[in-house]
Structure formats: structure tokens, C-alpha cells
Write a protein that holds these residues in place. Structure first.
Motif, PDB file in Angstrom:
ATOM      1  N   UNK A 108      34.697 -16.515  43.597  1.00 52.16           N
ATOM      2  CA  UNK A 108      34.731 -15.158  43.067  1.00 52.16           C
ATOM      3  C   UNK A 108      34.574 -14.111  44.168  1.00 52.16           C
ATOM      4  N   UNK A 109      33.686 -14.383  45.122  1.00 50.78           N
ATOM      5  CA  UNK A 109      33.401 -13.392  46.171  1.00 50.78           C
ATOM      6  C   UNK A 109      34.375 -13.469  47.339  1.00 50.78           C
ATOM      7  N   UNK A 110      34.755 -14.666  47.731  1.00 53.09           N
ATOM      8  CA  UNK A 110      35.547 -14.855  48.949  1.00 53.09           C
ATOM      9  C   UNK A 110      37.027 -15.131  48.687  1.00 53.09           C
ATOM     10  N   UNK A 111      37.341 -15.670  47.515  1.00 53.67           N
ATOM     11  CA  UNK A 111      38.725 -15.897  47.152  1.00 53.67           C
ATOM     12  C   UNK A 111      39.418 -16.958  47.983  1.00 53.67           C
ATOM     13  N   UNK A 112      40.750 -16.964  47.891  1.00 54.42           N
ATOM     14  CA  UNK A 112      41.570 -17.937  48.625  1.00 54.42           C
ATOM     15  C   UNK A 112      42.734 -17.244  49.336  1.00 54.42           C
ATOM     16  N   UNK A 113      42.477 -16.044  49.801  1.00 58.55           N
ATOM     17  CA  UNK A 113      43.535 -15.299  50.486  1.00 58.55           C
ATOM     18  C   UNK A 113      44.594 -14.791  49.537  1.00 58.55           C
ATOM     19  N   UNK A 114      44.211 -14.517  48.292  1.00 59.89           N
ATOM     20  CA  UNK A 114      45.172 -14.068  47.289  1.00 59.89           C
ATOM     21  C   UNK A 114      45.670 -12.655  47.587  1.00 59.89           C
ATOM     22  N   UNK A 115      46.860 -12.362  47.095  1.00 62.78           N
ATOM     23  CA  UNK A 115      47.417 -11.020  47.226  1.00 62.78           C
ATOM     24  C   UNK A 115      46.881 -10.145  46.102  1.00 62.78           C
TER      25      UNK A 115
END
Length: 227
Positions: A108-115
Motif C-alpha cells: 500500500x505504501x511503496x507499491x510496485x512502480x505502478x503508473x
């Protein structure tokens, strides 16, 4: 066809894993410039590794543009797109597995490099700005791809380098706006796991690149009358 799809799967896996991996695992060390080069270098290396097998599209927008300009048959295009999306999802899944090994990492905080756009945009750009940017960036990208690989170009041996550098250039300019997609598969991979706004705004990163890819292909057909 199986070999081509496997090449597209693996190539897109590398693009997403290394490109978004630079953002998630190394972003604080390399910054936006390093992330941009990670995406570009992924394309360069894969172009020379699998380009002779599948053409190294790694991107549904490229495949659709190639289909529209008569450079790939529809039966190949469907297989390519499925393989690309699958490769992107697997790349994001592996990145999540590795990132989860850091104690303070959360999806939730760091994500996966999403656009993203609006609150998901690195610099808070609007949905309209993001959509226009994705169309424009992809049009430029596809113009380079069609030109670099054209039968009228005597330097096609350097096509992979030109295309990779073009993607780097686009990321240098565009990361603050959307994180840069120009590739529906690249956006689908992280969004599947992150959900929320990444998923609700995913259409921007599917529609924008497809429109841009068609525009880029159309411009090239217009300027290269012999293609």
C-alpha cells in the motif's frame, strides 16, 4: 509461434521486472534518471537477445501499431499481446516477492512502480495531462520504432539502441507526470497487485498508448512513402 510468444513473455518480464524494480528496489539510490535508464537498457538488451525471434515488441501498443501498418499478422498479434501481459504480471509478482523481504516495505505504501494520475502521479498531474502525455510519448516512441526498423533504413543493426534510448528519453521527461507507461502491459502488471487507483485509472495507460501507437505508425507511413 510458440517460440515468438515465449520470447515476448520473457522480454516483457525483464522490462517490467528491471524497470519497475529500479523504482521500487533502487529508486532512492538512482533517482528518476536511473529508473529511466533501467527501462531503456532493458529494451536495448532484450532487442539484441530476442529481436531475431519475435521482433522484441514487449508492448501491446507496439504490436497493435505493427498490425495496423501491416507488419505483423493478426494471429501473431493476439498471441504476442497475451504473452506480453502475462510476462508483465509475472515480473510484478516476482518484484513483490523480493520487495516484501524488506521489513518496512508494504504494498500500500511503496507499491510496485505502478503508473498513475492525480494522486497517483509523482508530481500530481491531472488525468487529462496524463492521458495527453501518454498519447504524445507513445506516438514519438512508435515513430522511432517504425523508422529505426524500416527497410529503407540502412542502419537497422542499431535499431535496438535507438529504440532503447528513445524509451530512456521519454522516461526522463515523463516520469514526473505519470511514471510513464507507453505500454499497456507494463501498467497492467503492477496494477493487478496494487489495485485501488492504479486499477481504476488503468484505462488511461491502455487507451493512451494504443492511440499514440496508431498515431506514431500513421505519421511514419505518411513520411516514409516507400514503407
Amino acid at each position: 509461434m510458440t517460440q515468438k510468444c515465449m520470447a515476448e513473455f520473457f522480454g516483457t518480464f525483464v522490462l517490467v521486472f528491471m524497470g519497475t524494480g529500479a523504482a521500487v528496489l533502487a529508486g532512492t539510490h538512482v533517482g528518476f534518471l536511473g529508473i529511466a535508464f533501467s527501462f531503456g537498457l532493458s529494451v536495448v538488451t532484450m532487442a539484441y537477445a530476442i529481436g531475431h525471434i519475435s521482433g522484441c515488441h514487449l508492448n501491446p501498443a507496439i504490436t497493435i501499431s505493427m498490425l495496423a501498418t501491416g507488419k505483423i499478422p493478426s494471429k501473431d498479434a493476439v498471441g504476442y499481446i497475451i504473452a506480453q501481459i502475462a510476462g508483465a504480471i509475472v515480473g510484478s509478482a516476482l518484484l513483490w516477492l523480493i520487495a516484501s523481504g524488506k521489513a518496512d516495505y508494504t504494498l500500500a505504501a511503496n507499491g510496485l512502480g505502478q503508473d498513475g494520475v492525480e494522486s497517483g502521479s509523482p508530481d500530481g498531474y491531472s488525468l487529462m495531462s496524463g492521458l495527453v502525455a501518454e498519447i504524445a510519448f507513445t506516438a514519438v516512441f512508435l515513430l522511432v520504432i517504425h523508422g529505426a526498423t524500416s527497410k529503407n533504413n540502412g542502419n537497422t543493426a542499431f535499431a535496438g539502441l535507438a529504440i532503447g534510448l528513445a524509451l530512456t528519453m521519454i522516461h526522463i521527461v515523463g516520469i514526473p507526470v505519470t511514471g510513464v507507461s507507453v505500454n499497456p502491459a507494463r501498467s497492467i502488471g503492477p496494477a493487478v497487485f496494487v489495485g485501488g487507483a492504479a486499477l481504476s485509472h488503468l484505462w488511461v495507460f491502455i487507451v493512451g498508448p494504443i492511440i499514440g501507437g496508431l498515431i506514431g505508425g500513421g505519421i511514419w507511413k505518411f513520411v516514409d512513402k516507400q514503407s
